[in-house]
Design a protein around this motif. Structure first.
Motif, PDB file in Angstrom:
ATOM      1  N   ALA A   1     -14.445  21.043  12.815  1.00 25.71           N
ATOM      2  CA  ALA A   1     -14.002  21.921  11.729  1.00 25.71           C
ATOM      3  C   ALA A   1     -12.486  22.052  11.669  1.00 25.71           C
ATOM      4  CB  ALA A   1     -14.622  23.310  11.889  1.00 25.71           C
ATOM      5  N   ASN A   2     -11.808  21.805  12.790  1.00 23.64           N
ATOM      6  CA  ASN A   2     -10.350  21.860  12.813  1.00 23.64           C
ATOM      7  C   ASN A   2      -9.800  20.580  12.204  1.00 23.64           C
ATOM      8  OD1 ASN A   2      -7.641  22.076  13.339  1.00 23.64           O
ATOM      9  ND2 ASN A   2      -7.848  22.427  15.546  1.00 23.64           N
ATOM     10  N   THR A   3      -9.313  20.677  10.982  1.00 21.66           N
ATOM     11  CA  THR A   3      -8.869  19.492  10.240  1.00 21.66           C
ATOM     12  C   THR A   3      -7.369  19.500   9.985  1.00 21.66           C
ATOM     13  OG1 THR A   3      -9.368  20.605   8.135  1.00 21.66           O
ATOM     14  CG2 THR A   3     -11.105  19.234   9.098  1.00 21.66           C
ATOM     15  N   ASN A   4      -6.612  20.089  10.906  1.00 18.58           N
ATOM     16  CA  ASN A   4      -5.171  20.229  10.703  1.00 18.58           C
ATOM     17  C   ASN A   4      -4.331  19.239  11.499  1.00 18.58           C
ATOM     18  OD1 ASN A   4      -5.436  22.466   8.923  1.00 18.58           O
ATOM     19  ND2 ASN A   4      -5.810  23.803  10.688  1.00 18.58           N
ATOM     20  N   PHE A   5      -4.956  18.274  12.137  1.00 20.00           N
ATOM     21  CA  PHE A   5      -4.195  17.329  12.942  1.00 20.00           C
ATOM     22  C   PHE A   5      -3.518  16.272  12.064  1.00 20.00           C
ATOM     23  CE2 PHE A   5      -7.282  18.975  16.017  1.00 20.00           C
ATOM     24  CZ  PHE A   5      -6.440  19.262  17.082  1.00 20.00           C
ATOM     25  N   ARG A   6      -2.442  15.738  12.566  1.00 14.64           N
ATOM     26  CA  ARG A   6      -1.777  14.588  11.952  1.00 14.64           C
ATOM     27  C   ARG A   6      -2.509  13.347  12.452  1.00 14.64           C
ATOM     28  NH1 ARG A   6       3.669  13.506  10.095  1.00 14.64           N
ATOM     29  NH2 ARG A   6       4.358  11.387  10.608  1.00 14.64           N
ATOM     30  N   VAL A   7      -3.128  12.590  11.561  1.00 18.25           N
ATOM     31  CA  VAL A   7      -3.993  11.495  11.988  1.00 18.25           C
ATOM     32  C   VAL A   7      -3.581  10.177  11.340  1.00 18.25           C
ATOM     33  CG1 VAL A   7      -5.958  13.011  12.424  1.00 18.25           C
ATOM     34  CG2 VAL A   7      -5.696  11.979  10.174  1.00 18.25           C
ATOM     35  N   MET A   8      -3.794   9.104  12.100  1.00 19.54           N
ATOM     36  CA  MET A   8      -3.564   7.743  11.632  1.00 19.54           C
ATOM     37  C   MET A   8      -4.730   6.879  12.079  1.00 19.54           C
ATOM     38  SD  MET A   8       0.355   8.081  12.597  1.00 19.54           S
ATOM     39  CE  MET A   8       0.006   9.807  12.979  1.00 19.54           C
ATOM     40  N   VAL A   9      -5.328   6.149  11.170  1.00 19.09           N
ATOM     41  CA  VAL A   9      -6.512   5.355  11.474  1.00 19.09           C
ATOM     42  C   VAL A   9      -6.162   3.863  11.433  1.00 19.09           C
ATOM     43  CG1 VAL A   9      -8.872   4.784  10.805  1.00 19.09           C
ATOM     44  CG2 VAL A   9      -8.028   7.123  10.518  1.00 19.09           C
ATOM     45  N   TYR A  10      -6.419   3.205  12.545  1.00 21.55           N
ATOM     46  CA  TYR A  10      -6.273   1.748  12.622  1.00 21.55           C
ATOM     47  C   TYR A  10      -7.642   1.142  12.355  1.00 21.55           C
ATOM     48  CZ  TYR A  10      -6.200  -2.836  14.910  1.00 21.55           C
ATOM     49  OH  TYR A  10      -6.352  -4.174  15.193  1.00 21.55           O
ATOM     50  N   ARG A  11      -7.771   0.526  11.174  1.00 19.31           N
ATOM     51  CA  ARG A  11      -9.046  -0.071  10.775  1.00 19.31           C
ATOM     52  C   ARG A  11      -9.021  -1.567  11.076  1.00 19.31           C
ATOM     53  NH1 ARG A  11     -12.822   2.374   7.994  1.00 19.31           N
ATOM     54  NH2 ARG A  11     -12.517   4.585   7.489  1.00 19.31           N
ATOM     55  N   PHE A  12     -10.026  -2.018  11.799  1.00 19.95           N
ATOM     56  CA  PHE A  12     -10.053  -3.404  12.246  1.00 19.95           C
ATOM     57  C   PHE A  12     -10.008  -4.396  11.076  1.00 19.95           C
ATOM     58  CE2 PHE A  12     -12.791  -1.505  15.826  1.00 19.95           C
ATOM     59  CZ  PHE A  12     -11.665  -1.138  16.542  1.00 19.95           C
ATOM     60  N   ALA A  13     -10.730  -4.084  10.011  1.00 25.77           N
ATOM     61  CA  ALA A  13     -10.848  -5.034   8.906  1.00 25.77           C
ATOM     62  C   ALA A  13      -9.558  -5.212   8.120  1.00 25.77           C
ATOM     63  CB  ALA A  13     -11.966  -4.592   7.960  1.00 25.77           C
ATOM     64  N   GLU A  14      -8.599  -4.321   8.281  1.00 27.76           N
ATOM     65  CA  GLU A  14      -7.369  -4.361   7.493  1.00 27.76           C
ATOM     66  C   GLU A  14      -6.238  -5.146   8.158  1.00 27.76           C
ATOM     67  OE1 GLU A  14      -6.432  -0.308   6.677  1.00 27.76           O
ATOM     68  OE2 GLU A  14      -8.180  -0.016   5.349  1.00 27.76           O
ATOM     69  N   TRP A  15      -6.507  -5.663   9.367  1.00 26.01           N
ATOM     70  CA  TRP A  15      -5.450  -6.340  10.113  1.00 26.01           C
ATOM     71  C   TRP A  15      -6.001  -7.604  10.748  1.00 26.01           C
ATOM     72  CZ3 TRP A  15      -0.616  -4.368   9.716  1.00 26.01           C
ATOM     73  CH2 TRP A  15      -0.501  -3.051   9.250  1.00 26.01           C
ATOM     74  N   PRO A  16      -5.130  -8.553  11.073  1.00 26.45           N
ATOM     75  CA  PRO A  16      -5.585  -9.731  11.811  1.00 26.45           C
ATOM     76  C   PRO A  16      -6.235  -9.328  13.134  1.00 26.45           C
ATOM     77  CG  PRO A  16      -3.353 -10.080  10.971  1.00 26.45           C
ATOM     78  CD  PRO A  16      -3.687  -8.641  10.716  1.00 26.45           C
TER      79      PRO A  16
END
Length: 234
Positions: A200-215
């Motif tokens: 429920a705590n949605t206040n974090f600074r987040v970055m998602v590394y998605r496998f399909a978007e990179w070599p």
């Protein structure tokens, strides 16, 4: 839209009970859960025999809605022969002690807030590196280890797959995560959200590394220590 897996590793509601004995008044005022029940949920990871070297397992106290703050929240293990403060990090996680004496006497896990406002359970995450440098192969392997463990504890994950990993930082952090491949180096998009799916705590600074978007072979670089690194399972 990312899936919202709930607590991992036998994530069933922990039993609440009335404490019969000298600690009854304290239990009713502060709220508590059975250490024995928590132990049984946490020991599943300890006994798991497949690959888990890239994972860590914590016990998490999480608010049921975003209005409940973790600031000042205290978790204490209290028994006839055991008294321990269990410090909580910014996501509500703590290192859970597996103590035979506390299990035998069914010690209490006490909270200094109304217990009905929080949930309790194991939380799997990826072990952070001190140097902040992650090979993509290791992140893929870590996510797969997490998925295999989730399938071990919950058959419902059988048709899900690893989509990436999420780096979470404190809200006011200026942290950035970059991806470096032979042709470029780019920063991952910054968002605001939960460190773990379903929190429920949605206040974090987040970055998602998605496998399909990179070599397949890249390096992921985090200049700051994340609060948590979570597998993204979809």
């Amino acid at each position: 839209m990312m899936a919202s897996p709930r607590f991992l590793a036998a994530s069933v509601p922990l039993l609440l009970a009335l404490y019969a004995g000298g600690g009854a008044a304290q239990a009713q005022e502060a709220g508590w859960v059975s250490y024995r029940d928590a132990y049984r949920a946490m020991v599943t990871f300890a006994k798991y025999g497949k690959a888990k070297n890239l994972l860590q397992n914590h016990y998490q106290v999480a608010p049921k809605d975003g209005s409940q703050s973790l600031e000042g929240l205290r978790l204490t293990l209290s028994g006839r022969t055991t008294q321990l403060n269990l410090p909580l990090d910014a996501t509500g996680r703590t290192t859970f002690p597996l103590l035979k004496a506390a299990y035998d006497e069914n010690a209490m896990l006490l909270l200094n807030r109304r217990i009905g406002d929080y949930t309790f359970g194991p939380r799997i995450s990826i072990v952070p590196r001190v140097d902040g440098l992650y090979e993509s192969a290791d992140l893929r392997a870590a996510c797969d280890q997490a998925l295999q463990y989730m399938r071990y504890t919950d058959p419902g994950y059988g048709n899900r797959h690893c989509a990436g990993v999420r780096f979470a930082f404190l809200p006011k952090s200026d942290a950035a995560v970059r991806v470096r491949d032979p042709l470029r180096e780019s920063a991952l998009p910054v968002g605001v959200g939960a460190a773990f799916d379903g929190d429920a705590n949605t206040n974090f600074r987040v970055m998602v590394y998605r496998f399909a978007e990179w070599p397949e072979k890249v390096q992921v670089i985090s200049q700051n220590a994340p609060v948590a690194i979570a597998p993204v399972i979809e």
